[in-house]
Design a protein around this motif. Structure first.
Motif, PDB file in Angstrom:
ATOM      1  N   ASP B  28       0.835  -1.219   0.000  1.00 58.49           N
ATOM      2  CA  ASP B  28       0.000   0.000   0.000  1.00 58.49           C
ATOM      3  C   ASP B  28       0.858   1.254   0.000  1.00 58.49           C
ATOM      4  O   ASP B  28       0.565   2.227  -0.701  1.00 58.49           O
ATOM      5  CB  ASP B  28      -0.888   0.024   1.252  1.00 58.49           C
ATOM      6  CG  ASP B  28      -2.092  -0.869   1.090  1.00 58.49           C
ATOM      7  OD1 ASP B  28      -2.218  -1.478   0.021  1.00 58.49           O
ATOM      8  OD2 ASP B  28      -2.902  -0.954   2.026  1.00 58.49           O
ATOM      9  N   ARG B  32       1.145   3.914  -3.062  1.00 53.97           N
ATOM     10  CA  ARG B  32       0.770   5.317  -2.828  1.00 53.97           C
ATOM     11  C   ARG B  32       1.871   6.254  -3.315  1.00 53.97           C
ATOM     12  O   ARG B  32       1.615   7.277  -3.940  1.00 53.97           O
ATOM     13  CB  ARG B  32       0.506   5.536  -1.338  1.00 53.97           C
ATOM     14  CG  ARG B  32      -0.057   6.918  -1.012  1.00 53.97           C
ATOM     15  CD  ARG B  32      -0.244   7.140   0.474  1.00 53.97           C
ATOM     16  NE  ARG B  32       1.013   7.060   1.195  1.00 53.97           N
ATOM     17  CZ  ARG B  32       1.311   6.125   2.106  1.00 53.97           C
ATOM     18  NH1 ARG B  32       0.438   5.204   2.413  1.00 53.97           N
ATOM     19  NH2 ARG B  32       2.488   6.103   2.703  1.00 53.97           N
ATOM     20  N   LYS B  37      -3.614   3.838  -6.278  1.00 53.75           N
ATOM     21  CA  LYS B  37      -4.250   2.612  -6.773  1.00 53.75           C
ATOM     22  C   LYS B  37      -4.684   2.713  -8.228  1.00 53.75           C
ATOM     23  O   LYS B  37      -4.852   1.716  -8.907  1.00 53.75           O
ATOM     24  CB  LYS B  37      -5.461   2.286  -5.896  1.00 53.75           C
ATOM     25  CG  LYS B  37      -5.076   1.884  -4.483  1.00 53.75           C
ATOM     26  CD  LYS B  37      -6.268   1.902  -3.542  1.00 53.75           C
ATOM     27  CE  LYS B  37      -5.791   1.643  -2.118  1.00 53.75           C
ATOM     28  NZ  LYS B  37      -6.830   1.929  -1.121  1.00 53.75           N
ATOM     29  N   GLY B  58      -0.746  -7.746  -2.726  1.00 50.53           N
ATOM     30  CA  GLY B  58      -1.141  -6.415  -2.266  1.00 50.53           C
ATOM     31  C   GLY B  58      -1.928  -5.635  -3.300  1.00 50.53           C
ATOM     32  O   GLY B  58      -2.819  -4.849  -2.951  1.00 50.53           O
TER      33      GLY B  58
END
Lengths: 139, 117
Positions: B28, B32, B37, B58
């Protein structure tokens, strides 16, 4: 490496994106003690000579496929990542076993300070670079 | 890494065993930093040098399909086990080398080399 990147270009749809992310060996990593508020610098951790060579080879491979017109550079950046350790001994063990770094940090605090805080939490703060490249259509 | 695959592998994945992925940024966080995303949402993604599948798993919730490829047989076994454990169905893992990708032309929208090159 160039062969692998050409394969990546082959399997990417035109306009697809290659994301290359890896530790940034152009910037030193730091061994720091976690304090209740903030951090205390304990040492500098350099990248091993072998990894510097590897990183430069990776840079050259990327530059080559860009020159060949397979990819177009879109965006690049850098962020900092912290690797946590429960003690100074654990950090030193990590350095000893990890191929990317030299085995010993260059300490910027004296031995007495290292001993005093040896059972506290430490982190290695390392730079990570990334680049987004767009696959160009084959001519 | 087994001797059998070593000749095919070249430099990719040589230095980073799958277990060390626990010391890398979380998927994540990395995603970022790269732009979020939207980079993988609804896309066909290839995670090259996927190790134990940390990153592939992930991004799987956002992507249409994720393929993970790595020369490390043990890493791929761990990745498959992790995928089963997580109940992720849109991820496939395979042993292979980056120099000979077992996929057709133009099969992916995004290829990720996360701590691989």
């Amino acid at each position: 490496m160039v062969d692998a990147l050409r394969e990546v270009h082959r399997v990417l749809a035109p306009g697809g994106v290659l994301i290359d992310a890896r530790p940034d060996s152009r910037v030193a990593a730091y061994a720091v003690r976690q304090k209740a508020r903030g951090f205390q610098l304990f040492g500098v951790v350099n990248t091993s000579a072998a990894e510097l060579v590897n990183d430069r080879a990776s840079d050259r491979a990327i530059a080559r496929v860009v020159r060949e017109g397979l990819f177009k550079r879109r965006r690049r950046g850098r962020f900092w990542h912290r690797v946590p350790f429960d003690s100074l001994a654990a950090l030193r063990q990590y350095l000893w076993e990890h191929l990317r770094f030299v085995r010993r940090a260059k300490w910027v605090v004296d031995t007495a300070t290292r001993n005093r805080y040896s059972n506290e939490k430490f982190v290695i703060r390392r730079a990570v670079r990334y680049e987004l490249l767009e696959a160009r259509p084959t001519k | 890494m087994s001797t059998g695959t070593e000749s095919l592998v070249g430099d990719l994945g040589r230095h980073i065993p799958a277990l060390s992925s626990t010391l890398r940024p979380r998927p994540d966080d990395e995603l970022r930093e790269w732009g979020g995303k939207r980079l993988v949402r609804g896309k066909r993604v290839l995670d090259l040098g996927c190790g134990d599948g940390r990153f592939a798993l992930g991004v799987a919730p956002f992507a249409v399909r994720v393929d993970g490829l790595d020369p490390d047989i043990e890493g791929i076994a761990a990745a498959k086990k992790n995928a089963r454990g997580a109940g992720v169905r849109n991820v496939r893992f395979a042993v292979g080398a980056a120099q000979h990708l077992p996929y057709p032309d133009g099969d992916f929208d995004v290829v990720i080399l996360s701590w691989t090159l």
